[in-house]
Design a protein around this motif. Structure first.
Motif, PDB file in Angstrom:
ATOM      1  N   ARG A 199       0.842  -1.201   0.000  1.00 56.88           N
ATOM      2  CA  ARG A 199       0.000   0.000   0.000  1.00 56.88           C
ATOM      3  C   ARG A 199       0.883   1.259   0.000  1.00 56.88           C
ATOM      4  O   ARG A 199       0.595   2.233  -0.683  1.00 56.88           O
ATOM      5  N   PRO A 227      -4.288  10.605  -1.556  1.00 60.08           N
ATOM      6  CA  PRO A 227      -3.454   9.403  -1.695  1.00 60.08           C
ATOM      7  C   PRO A 227      -3.657   8.393  -0.568  1.00 60.08           C
ATOM      8  O   PRO A 227      -3.390   7.205  -0.749  1.00 60.08           O
ATOM      9  N   LEU A 228      -4.162   8.860   0.588  1.00 58.72           N
ATOM     10  CA  LEU A 228      -4.325   7.954   1.728  1.00 58.72           C
ATOM     11  C   LEU A 228      -5.775   7.481   1.873  1.00 58.72           C
ATOM     12  O   LEU A 228      -6.132   6.923   2.917  1.00 58.72           O
ATOM     13  N   THR A 277     -10.168   8.381  -4.346  1.00 55.91           N
ATOM     14  CA  THR A 277      -8.738   8.707  -4.360  1.00 55.91           C
ATOM     15  C   THR A 277      -8.453   9.930  -5.220  1.00 55.91           C
ATOM     16  O   THR A 277      -7.643  10.784  -4.859  1.00 55.91           O
ATOM     17  N   THR A 324       0.991   4.034  -2.929  1.00 55.63           N
ATOM     18  CA  THR A 324       0.747   5.447  -2.627  1.00 55.63           C
ATOM     19  C   THR A 324       1.880   6.307  -3.170  1.00 55.63           C
ATOM     20  O   THR A 324       1.646   7.386  -3.730  1.00 55.63           O
ATOM     21  N   TRP A 358      -6.162   4.061   3.300  1.00 57.33           N
ATOM     22  CA  TRP A 358      -5.338   3.670   4.452  1.00 57.33           C
ATOM     23  C   TRP A 358      -6.213   3.503   5.702  1.00 57.33           C
ATOM     24  O   TRP A 358      -7.076   4.330   5.991  1.00 57.33           O
TER      25      TRP A 358
END
Ligand code: SF4
Length: 244
Positions: free
Chosen positions: A18, A172-173, A158, A22, A176
């Motif tokens: 991940r 970008p996260l 995203t 990213t 997460w």
């Protein structure tokens, strides 16, 4: 740790993938807008991780912070700490004094406690309009929103096109988890806002933020007097328009 039914080693492998994904995303988008990219920095762990990832790629983008005039003293001290840690200069953008004066003369200094409309007006003057100025001329806005942050953010994409700002917005996260974030912060020994250790899970302006209980929604500590409903300030209103 969240239960996923896979082993710890597999979790670590997925987490590593991940991070690489990213980085690839950041690298590609920033290369498309080498002069026109900017990262908004809230000084929360998401912003710190993004600064770290961008620096690890050897890339430089503008980083800006919105100084609403109502932040905790700890937040302003932490801003200097982050600049020193990364060796970066973070632009500080403040609301226009005449706009603040006209708002507070009409509605009072602490208008946000009087109702949701007044609170949104204050966020608009102290945050939204300032962000719009900070983003003038920007083509790519990088921000730290994650789907796991709250129910309101559970549909964050995203990459989105912001029709109101006429720019590409990159989160970008977005995918997460809380674990992904805290593991990255710990593994890279990144600085952390001092109020996090005191139970503040989402940190905004001082009069509008309180600590939360361990299992409470992190955003429950923002504008808590409003009860349920949408806990956003209006900054991130364009989150659901796909561009890729
Ligand atoms: S968070 Fe509170 S003090 Fe800060 S801009 Fe919004 S209403 Fe105003």
């Amino acid at each position: 740790m969240e239960s996923t039914g896979i082993s710890g080693a597999e979790e670590d492998q997925l987490r590593g993938l991940r991070v690489e994904e990213t980085k690839a995303l950041l690298s590609w988008f920033i290369s498309q807008y080498p002069e026109g990219a900017a990262l908004s920095c809230s000084l929360q762990p998401e912003s710190i991780v993004l600064i770290s990832l961008i620096r690890s790629l050897g890339l430089a983008v503008r980083v800006f912070f919105i100084d609403t005039g109502r932040h905790f003293p700890e937040t302003l001290r932490f801003l200097s700490e982050v600049e020193a840690f990364f060796g970066v200069s973070i632009e500080s953008w403040a609301p226009l004094p005449q706009e603040v004066r006209s708002m507070t003369e009409e509605h009072g200094e602490d208008l946000f406690y009087d109702g949701a409309m007044q609170r949104k007006l204050c966020c608009h003057v102290r945050k939204v309009r300032v962000t719009e100025r900070a983003l003038r001329g920007t083509q790519l806005w990088i921000a730290g929103l994650r789907r796991a942050q709250s129910s309101e953010r559970s549909r964050v994409e995203t990459v989105v096109w912001s029709p109101s700002l006429q720019l590409v917005k990159l989160h970008p996260l977005a995918g997460w988890s809380d674990d992904d974030l805290s593991r990255y912060v710990n593994d890279h020994e990144l600085p952390e806002h001092p109020l996090i250790a005191q139970g503040f899970a989402s940190i905004g302006c001082a009069p509008c933020t309180r600590a939360v209980a361990p299992n409470e929604d992190p955003r429950a500590g923002r504008w808590w007097w409003e009860g349920g409903g949408k806990k956003e300030c209006g900054l991130h209103r364009d989150v659901g328009h796909y561009v890729i």
